[in-house]
Structure formats: structure tokens, C-alpha cells
Design a protein around this motif. Structure first.
Motif, PDB file in Angstrom:
ATOM      1  N   VAL A 217     -22.498 -16.326 -15.481  1.00 55.33           N
ATOM      2  CA  VAL A 217     -22.914 -15.048 -16.070  1.00 55.33           C
ATOM      3  C   VAL A 217     -21.698 -14.127 -16.116  1.00 55.33           C
ATOM      4  CG1 VAL A 217     -24.517 -13.116 -15.940  1.00 55.33           C
ATOM      5  CG2 VAL A 217     -25.210 -15.362 -15.089  1.00 55.33           C
ATOM      6  N   THR A 218     -21.063 -14.076 -17.273  1.00 53.36           N
ATOM      7  CA  THR A 218     -19.821 -13.313 -17.430  1.00 53.36           C
ATOM      8  C   THR A 218     -20.007 -12.172 -18.417  1.00 53.36           C
ATOM      9  OG1 THR A 218     -17.530 -13.454 -18.219  1.00 53.36           O
ATOM     10  CG2 THR A 218     -19.087 -14.951 -19.208  1.00 53.36           C
ATOM     11  N   ASN A 219     -19.114 -11.207 -18.356  1.00 46.96           N
ATOM     12  CA  ASN A 219     -19.105 -10.087 -19.298  1.00 46.96           C
ATOM     13  C   ASN A 219     -18.255 -10.369 -20.527  1.00 46.96           C
ATOM     14  OD1 ASN A 219     -20.561  -7.651 -18.943  1.00 46.96           O
ATOM     15  ND2 ASN A 219     -19.414  -7.199 -17.075  1.00 46.96           N
ATOM     16  N   PHE A 220     -17.503 -11.464 -20.521  1.00 45.53           N
ATOM     17  CA  PHE A 220     -16.491 -11.683 -21.553  1.00 45.53           C
ATOM     18  C   PHE A 220     -17.123 -11.982 -22.908  1.00 45.53           C
ATOM     19  CE2 PHE A 220     -13.581 -14.347 -24.003  1.00 45.53           C
ATOM     20  CZ  PHE A 220     -12.412 -13.591 -23.952  1.00 45.53           C
ATOM     21  N   GLY A 221     -16.584 -11.341 -23.950  1.00 42.27           N
ATOM     22  CA  GLY A 221     -17.007 -11.613 -25.315  1.00 42.27           C
ATOM     23  C   GLY A 221     -15.881 -11.291 -26.273  1.00 42.27           C
TER      24      GLY A 221
ATOM     25  N   GLY B   9     -21.691  -6.486 -25.318  1.00 45.64           N
ATOM     26  CA  GLY B   9     -22.892  -5.690 -25.064  1.00 45.64           C
ATOM     27  C   GLY B   9     -24.066  -6.526 -24.607  1.00 45.64           C
ATOM     28  N   LEU B  10     -24.295  -7.653 -25.251  1.00 47.42           N
ATOM     29  CA  LEU B  10     -25.452  -8.471 -24.869  1.00 47.42           C
ATOM     30  C   LEU B  10     -25.232  -9.123 -23.506  1.00 47.42           C
ATOM     31  CD1 LEU B  10     -25.056 -11.813 -25.403  1.00 47.42           C
ATOM     32  CD2 LEU B  10     -25.061 -11.040 -27.765  1.00 47.42           C
TER      33      LEU B  10
ATOM     34  N   GLY C 203     -29.386 -10.795 -23.185  1.00 39.16           N
ATOM     35  CA  GLY C 203     -28.994  -9.985 -24.334  1.00 39.16           C
ATOM     36  C   GLY C 203     -29.508 -10.538 -25.641  1.00 39.16           C
ATOM     37  N   HIS C 204     -29.495 -11.873 -25.789  1.00 40.49           N
ATOM     38  CA  HIS C 204     -30.007 -12.463 -27.027  1.00 40.49           C
ATOM     39  C   HIS C 204     -31.483 -12.127 -27.224  1.00 40.49           C
ATOM     40  CE1 HIS C 204     -26.640 -15.672 -26.724  1.00 40.49           C
ATOM     41  NE2 HIS C 204     -26.297 -14.740 -27.588  1.00 40.49           N
ATOM     42  N   GLY C 205     -32.251 -12.215 -26.150  1.00 40.90           N
ATOM     43  CA  GLY C 205     -33.668 -11.883 -26.252  1.00 40.90           C
ATOM     44  C   GLY C 205     -33.902 -10.430 -26.600  1.00 40.90           C
ATOM     45  N   LYS C 206     -33.087  -9.552 -26.043  1.00 39.92           N
ATOM     46  CA  LYS C 206     -33.185  -8.119 -26.369  1.00 39.92           C
ATOM     47  C   LYS C 206     -32.922  -7.886 -27.853  1.00 39.92           C
ATOM     48  CE  LYS C 206     -29.959  -4.258 -26.112  1.00 39.92           C
ATOM     49  NZ  LYS C 206     -30.794  -3.078 -26.368  1.00 39.92           N
TER      50      LYS C 206
END
Length: 806
Positions: A51-55, A62-63, A357-360
Motif C-alpha cells: 500500500v504505497t502513495n506513489f503514482g 490521490g486515489l 481509491g478506485h472504488g471511490k
């Protein structure tokens, strides 16, 4: 079991459970999830669950940050705890200057989303990770919130919360067929009975295309086998006193995280394998593929050198299971083109880390029609028909082999190339064109001055700038020729065409035959959805033109709003190609080739269109320019494209004609302040925030988004679009870089590059309205360093448009 509901979600992995959970948070509780076996019994159960913040773009950051926040909240439930190792920290290793430059860019990009990364040197990497050998390392990107989570516990927590809110889940209930009723409702036929619903969500994991086959949709998704192994206990971990950080290495193609007192080590081997392309056993549930560590031996040798403790540690178990990839590596989350009520959340190769995030995002799209973020990087409409199964397999293999290697600026990787070419591709190749890819189309970026010129991809200026400058000089002083492959083109015709188009755009549709107008189309929330050049060719016939990437998106957007009669849409993207002839000598060149057409300013003014002959090749000529110079777009039928190009090239010798590519056009459009779709034109901002005030006619009776704009009247703008000049000589900014004042982020760069006609380093951005005025002094971060910048209003090059209108 319910016989009717609002939404049926098919698949009980992280994607399906997250969507169900977030729909209930949006207030939709008449929703159902059906699962063929147990929850998490597909790919989710064997996930490495990092579970990382990297994008790579802000939406992805954001997600992921939403996922981390959500998982932390769920894990805090004392009655149903989740084994979530939050904030163990993680390092992405840097072995080259490109790695370092990229990470510093991503630090700036993430900062704009409120996420803090840190670049640390190799000594600090070793201090934070005691198992790491730093030979050849320059440093790494530190993510303080990196961690891992138990997959089954997470999905059960999402399912539990959704049930508590009123949603229902039917396990051991495989879907056997799906069909659509005449009224648009879906009937989902399951083992235990039929469910009629308004909307269907495909969250089928590696069975995505089994569900697609029931509906008649082929998704650009396939599966890859992926292996990781679990080690015996490692004394150094036991002695460390806290969890060791996660590691990801773009050079040696591996990742690792702590598992109990040992390590979980995952390999992205170069000799990788696709999975399930010829069908999947119906009984493949909670199952794995056979172990095959031999194909990872090359990687493992390098991994052992990076973490020598592995050389003296036994392997406890091996996990080899399928994970899904899309044709570009990003998931498909959103509405399925061609349908009004079919959605997907598929291709989640990093599903656990991003799934919250994808579900949101998907729940917001289902309920509200759009998310708070622009989700183009996830939109299923980004693929056209070129993304078939074989193409997807080639790209999936390539993405797998480059799992931790981010794309460099202007990099188009080799797999799946030549998927879309025009008849003159070999001619341009012979002219030393260096091609990139736009929506599958090969498009010339620039023309190499020697055949052995090497295109160095970098976050810094390179010798390519000199080549681009020479192309721009030819366009500015004489005449240039550019092919625009894949330009999205739709003929809109019928007795109701004009009235219908006028009802859709927030601006004016051209009234006179032969005139051209730039029009914008808004979401129901009043944000920018699409941009199109509309040419009125007859009283009942228009050409709609937009970015190549918008082909499927725009056609679907128009289709969903099509009246029952009186209007017809005819896709023409694949039948015609644009040749741009531009520069002060363009009129003379075209007059020589087409002497029976009056190319004068009086007869052929700016923003007008005519049918012409270029020699004996037919074309529709539009006097528009995306580069700010006098010029025409020649829309040529593909069967005559070679002819037209040959005639222009031969006649152009007299006028100093030179070919130019899209990098030159990009530089010139920045100088003119022209927006680019999905850079400056995104669904996060309305047309007033985007600086498009003159294209909005609020006195029109109605148009999509008008009520939302009226509702915002008098409220402050969230951001304002600006152009900036930056004091930096070694590099341009890059999309996502932060704009700051006193180190505080006030905005984000959308496009940037060097303007060779004005000799300025230019960037476009959305920033805090308080600084969106002429001369405002701010800073732009470039490769991790702040550089002074100044806001300008208007256009840097030819602000009066005298050259365009000459």
C-alpha cells in the motif's frame, strides 16, 4: 435474493468490494454484489498487498492516498481488526541520474496532492534499511506511509461495512449470462436466479473477459503470472527492532517487504508469461499456477547481491498467481463506451494498494457522472479498436518487464508499435522521422538531421531542442509540412444537426456555411468535458474535430445525447489524415499547387473551410493553425494522402519547405497559450477557471452544465489557468510539477516546454486565483529545485494574431 436492484457488481475481490462500499457511502444502498465463490478467491487472496502513495500522475496519487486513509480507518475497528502495517516506510531505489531526476519530479507532483515524499542518498537508504547493500546506488525515493495489509481482512471489512449500510452480497453464485432489456435495464442471470438492475459493474478480475463475452465487449485486459517467495526467518530483521521498509528496484526488477521475521520478495522477471489467454478452468478458484523459479534466476542473482542476507536464507514457500494488466498498465475504471449503464473496475495489477481509491472514483462516476478528479488515465474510453487481445498481451509483457521503471518524457516504448499508421508512414520514416505514439497512431515527433541521431529521453534539455528549434525556424520564416495522424473526425449531419449541436455546446456553433468555430462541451457539473473544432460544410452538415486521444470519448459523449431522429454521426478518423502546411510562404505554395482556388485573405479568411484540389488530390482545406503561423489544415482521404504529400513536397522545394513534428508544434502552441485536451482541458475545472470565458454564452437558453455554472455564480474560483515564464536554463518543467509561493504549493503545472520563437522557458498551470495576475512573482519546481517564475496574461507570441490573419 433480490429480484431487482439499482446496481449489480460482478466480482468479490478488492475492486468489487470497494465499489460496493463506496456506493453505500454515496447513499446508494439498493446495490448487490455477486461472487462465483468466496470473497477474495480470485487474484486478491494471493496479493502481495503493498500500500504505497506513489503514482505517476496526480489522480493516481490521490486515489492511493485515499486508500491509505480509508484502510487506516477500517483497521481502527477494534471488533474487526485488520493486519495493516501502516507507515513501515518504503524506498524506491535510484541507480541512475534519470532515476534521481524522475523521483524529484514525482516528489513535486505528489506535493500538489498533499503527499510528502523525500529523496534520500545511498547512505541514508542503508541506515533506514539494514539488509540493503548500496553498491552502485545513488539514493532513493522515501515514502513514509508505505506499508502492507492483509487482503482478506481488508475486503471483508469493506463488505461488512457495505452490508451494514444496506447492500447485499451473494456468494457461491456464479453469473451464467447477462442481457439487456429493450428499456435498457440489465438482467444478470446467476446460478441462484435472475436479478434485474439499472446498472452493471464488471469487477471480474482475471475473469473479466468471460463477463465481457456475455455482453459482447472485449476488454483490453489480460493476465500475467507473477511470482513471489517467502523466506525463513532472518536474524537481522529480528534484531532491527522495527519493521524494515519496503523496497522497489527499477534496475533489478524486484520488490520486498517484511513478512513475519522474514521477507516477501517479488520478481518481475524478463522471461515472463501471460496466463489464461486460451480460457480459464472454471474450477480455478483460490488456486495458483505451478512454481517456476527457474525463469527468475537472472533476477534473483542480482537481488541477492542487493540483499546479501538472501544468500544464506532458505525459501519457505513460493506463490505464483495471475494478476491482470491493461494495454497501458493502468486500470479501466469508469463507464464502458457504447453503453449508458455498464461500468468496469478491472485491470487492477496493484489492486490492494489502489483499490480503495478506485472504488471511490467509480462510485462517484456511477452516482454523479464524474469524480472529483479528472480520471482520464483510468477511463476505458482511452483505448480504441487497436487494443485487441494480441496488442494487449504485447503491452502487458512490456509493462510487466518494466514494472518499476517510470516512463521518461516523450518515451514511447517498442511493444505493439505500428498498430496504426497512415499511407505515408514509410515516407516519413525515410525522411528520418522519430515517431511517438498517440492513441496507437504513429506520429512524427521530430526529424533527425542524421540517421544515427539518438533520441535521449531526459527530464533535462537535450540536443533534441536544437533539432526542434530548426524546424520551428523553417515554419516561422518559410513553410513547413506536418502530418497529423489520428485526428478525431466525426461528420454530423441531418436536418437537426445544427440545432442539436447548438444545444450541447456552451458557445456558438458556426452559423454560415464554410465557417469554423472552436466549441466547448461541459459536464453536468459545469466542468470542461470536451473541445472540438466545428466546421459547417452545409446547412445540415458539420465536421467535428478533436484530439486523437478523444476519438472514443467524444463519439460516445455525442452518442449518449443523440436524438431519436434527425441527426447522424459518421466516424471519419480512419478515413482521412491532416497535412498541415504552415508558415509565411504557405499561401504561395498552395496557390502553385491549386491555382483554381483563391487562397487570398479576402477569399479564404482565417477560420474558414473550402473543398480544394491539391494537384489532383482532393482535400478539405481549413484555415486554422495550432502553431500561430499563417497556415492551413488539409484533410485528405487516405487513398490520396501519398499523392498529396508527394505533390506538396516536390512543389515545396522552391519555397524552402521542411517537415516538422509534434514537438515543434507543442513549443509553438505554448507560446500562443493554446490549451491541450487532458492537459489544460480537464473535468476538474469549469471554463471560467480554465480561461475560456469568451467561449461561454450564458445568455443561451440552455446547455449541459449551465445550471451548475449559474449555481456557482459569485463563488470564488478554485484555481485559475495561467501561463508563466520560468528562469531556468537546464530543463523545462513537467506536468504535475508544483507551483509555489514561500514553499507553499499554490498550483500545478499542466504543460511546459521551451518557446524557441520567444526564447523563453514556458509553463502552463492552474494556480491559486490570488496569484493569477500579470507579473505575479512565484516559483516553479523543476527536478526538485525551485526556480523563479512570472505570470503573464495574453499570448507570448504574436498576441494580435497578425501572422495568423495575414
Amino acid at each position: 435474493m433480490k429480484k431487482h436492484c439499482k446496481v449489480v457488481i460482478i466480482g468479490g475481490g478488492i475492486g468489487g468490494c470497494s465499489t460496493l462500499y463506496h456506493l453505500t457511502r454515496e447513499g446508494w444502498t439498493d446495490v448487490v454484489l455477486v461472487e462465483r465463490n468466496e470473497l477474495t478467491s480470485g487474484t486478491t487472496w494471493h496479493s502481495a498487498a503493498q500500500v504505497t502513495n506513489f503514482g505517476a500522475v496526480q489522480t493516481m496519487v490521490g486515489l492511493k492516498s485515499h486508500s491509505i486513509k480509508l484502510y487506516k480507518e477500517l483497521a481502527a475497528d477494534l471488533e474487526h481488526p485488520i493486519n495493516y502495517h501502516h507507515a513501515s516506510g518504503g524506498i524506491r531505489l535510484a541507480s541512475t541520474q534519470d532515476h534521481v531526476d524522475g523521483y524529484k519530479h514525482f516528489i513535486s507532483l505528489a506535493k500538489g496532492m498533499g503527499v510528502d515524499f523525500e529523496y534520500i542518498d545511498s547512505a541514508e537508504c542503508a541506515r533506514r534499511h539494514p539488509l540493503l547493500k548500496t553498491d552502485g546506488l545513488m539514493g532513493g525515493l522515501w515514502d513514509p506511509l508505505d506499508g502492507d495489509i492483509d487482503p482478506a481482512q481488508l475486503t471483508q471489512a469493506l463488505a461488512r461495512a457495505a452490508r451494514k449500510a444496506g447492500a447485499e452480497i451473494y456468494r457461491h453464485n456464479p453469473v451464467e449470462n447477462i442481457y439487456q432489456k429493450p428499456n435498457g435495464e440489465w438482467v444478470v442471470q446467476t446460478k441462484n436466479g435472475d436479478i434485474t438492475c439499472e446498472k452493471v459493474v464488471n469487477a471480474g478480475g482475471y475473469r473479466v473477459n468471460e463477463i465481457g463475452d456475455m455482453i459482447g465487449v472485449k476488454y483490453p485486459i489480460i493476465s500475467m503470472e507473477h511470482m513471489y517467495f517467502l523466506t525463513e526467518s532472518i536474524p537481522e530483521i529480528q534484531e532491527f527492532g522495527k519493521r524494515v521498509p519496503l523496497l522497489r528496484d527499477p534496475l533489478d526488477d524486484f520488490y520486498s517487504r517484511q513478512e513475519k521475521d522474514g521477507l516477501l520478495v517479488g520478481i518481475y522477471e524478463q522471461r515472463c508469461k501471460t496466463w489464461g489467454m486460451d480460457g480459464i478452468d472454471p474450477n480455478f478458484v483460490n488456486a495458483l499456477c505451478p512454481d517456476d523459479l527457474d525463469r527468475c534466476l537472472d533476477n534473483m542473482e542480482r537481488v541477492f547481491k542487493r540483499m546479501p542476507c538472501l544468500e544464506r536464507t532458505g525459501i519457505r514457500s513460493i506463490v505464483n498467481g495471475p494478476i491482470t494488466y491493461s494495454a497501458d498498465g493502468n486500470p479501466l475504471v469508469g463507464k464502458t463506451p457504447g453503453f449508458d449503464n455498464l461500468y468496469s473496475i478491472i485491470g487492477l495489477r496493484a489492486g490492494l494498494g489502489e483499490g480503495g481509491g478506485h472504488g471511490k472514483i467509480l462510485a462517484e462516476i456511477i452516482v454523479h457522472g464524474e469524480s472529483e478528479w479528472d480520471t482520464w488515465c483510468l477511463n476505458p474510453a482511452r483505448f480504441s479498436r487497436h487494443a485487441n487481445t494480441e496488442f494487449t498481451a504485447l503491452k502487458a509483457i512490456e509493462d510487466y518487464q518494466n514494472e518499476f521503471r517510470f516512463h521518461m518524457p516523450h518515451e514511447s516504448r517498442p511493444a505493439g508499435r505500428l498498430a496504426k499508421t497512415t499511407p505515408i508512414y514509410p515516407v516519413l520514416k525515410e525522411q528520418n522521422a522519430e515517431f511517438g505514439v498517440v492513441s496507437g497512431w504513429e506520429r512524427a515527433l521530430f526529424y533527425k538531421q542524421t540517421a544515427d541521431f539518438k533520441f535521449e529521453h531526459s527530464f533535462r534539455f537535450t540536443d533534441v531542442e536544437k533539432v526542434v528549434a530548426s524546424e520551428i525556424k523553417a515554419v516561422h520564416e518559410a513553410v513547413g509540412l506536418m502530418e497529423v495522424s489520428g485526428f478525431n473526425r466525426i461528420e454530423i449531419k441531418g436536418p437537426g444537426a445544427a440545432e442539436w449541436l447548438d444545444s450541447l455546446t456552451c458557445g456558438n456553433v458556426p452559423k454560415k456555411v464554410g465557417r469554423i468555430g472552436l466549441c466547448y462541451f461541459l459536464t453536468d457539473k459545469g466542468n470542461v468535458a470536451a473541445e472540438a473544432t466545428l466546421a459547417k460544410l452545409a446547412e445540415d452538415r458539420f465536421w467535428f474535430g478533436s484530439a486523437a486521444a478523444a476519438e472514443v470519448h467524444d463519439l460516445d459523449w455525442l452518442r449518449t445525447r443523440l436524438p431519436n431522429e434527425g441527426v447522424e454521426l459518421v466516424p471519419m478518423t480512419n478515413s482521412h489524415t491532416i497535412l498541415v502546411v504552415s508558415g509565411p510562404k504557405s499561401r504561395d505554395l498552395l496557390a502553385k499547387l491549386s491555382p483554381r482556388t483563391d487562397w487570398s485573405n479576402e477569399s479564404f479568411p482565417w477560420l474558414s473551410a473550402k473543398s480544394v484540389f491539391i494537384g489532383h488530390a482532393q482535400a478539405l482545406a481549413m484555415r486554422v493553425s495550432f502553431n500561430g503561423e499563417l497556415g492551413w489544415e488539409l484533410h485528405v482521404p487516405n487513398e490520396q494522402l501519398y499523392l498529396a504529400h508527394q505533390l506538396i513536397t516536390e512543389a515545396g522545394v522552391e519555397f524552402g519547405l521542411k517537415p516538422f513534428g509534434s514537438l515543434a508544434t507543442e513549443s509553438m502552441r505554448l507560446e500562443k497559450g493554446y490549451r491541450h485536451w487532458k492537459a489544460e482541458l480537464i473535468t476538474e475545472f469549469d471554463p471560467f477557471e480554465s480561461g475560456l470565458d469568451r467561449f461561454v454564452k450564458m445568455d443561451k437558453a440552455s446547455f449541459p452544465g449551465k445550471e451548475a455554472l449559474l449555481g456557482k455564480a459569485g463563488t470564488p474560483a478554485r484555481r485559475k489557468f495561467v501561463t508563466m515564464i520560468i528562469d531556468c536554463e537546464h530543463a523545462a518543467a513537467h506536468p504535475g510539477d508544483s507551483v509555489c509561493v514561500d514553499s507553499a504549493v499554490i498550483g500545478t503545472v499542466t504543460s511546459a516546454g521551451y518557446g524557441h520563437r520567444v526564447q523563453k522557458n514556458i509553463a502552463m498551470a492552474f494556480i491559486d486565483p490570488a496569484y493569477a495576475y500579470e507579473g505575479a512573482e512565484i516559483e516553479v519546481e523543476i527536478i526538485g529545485e525551485p526556480h523563479k517564475a512570472k505570470v503573464i496574461t495574453g499570448q507570448l507570441f504574436d498576441p494580435e494574431n497578425t501572422r495568423l490573419k495575414s
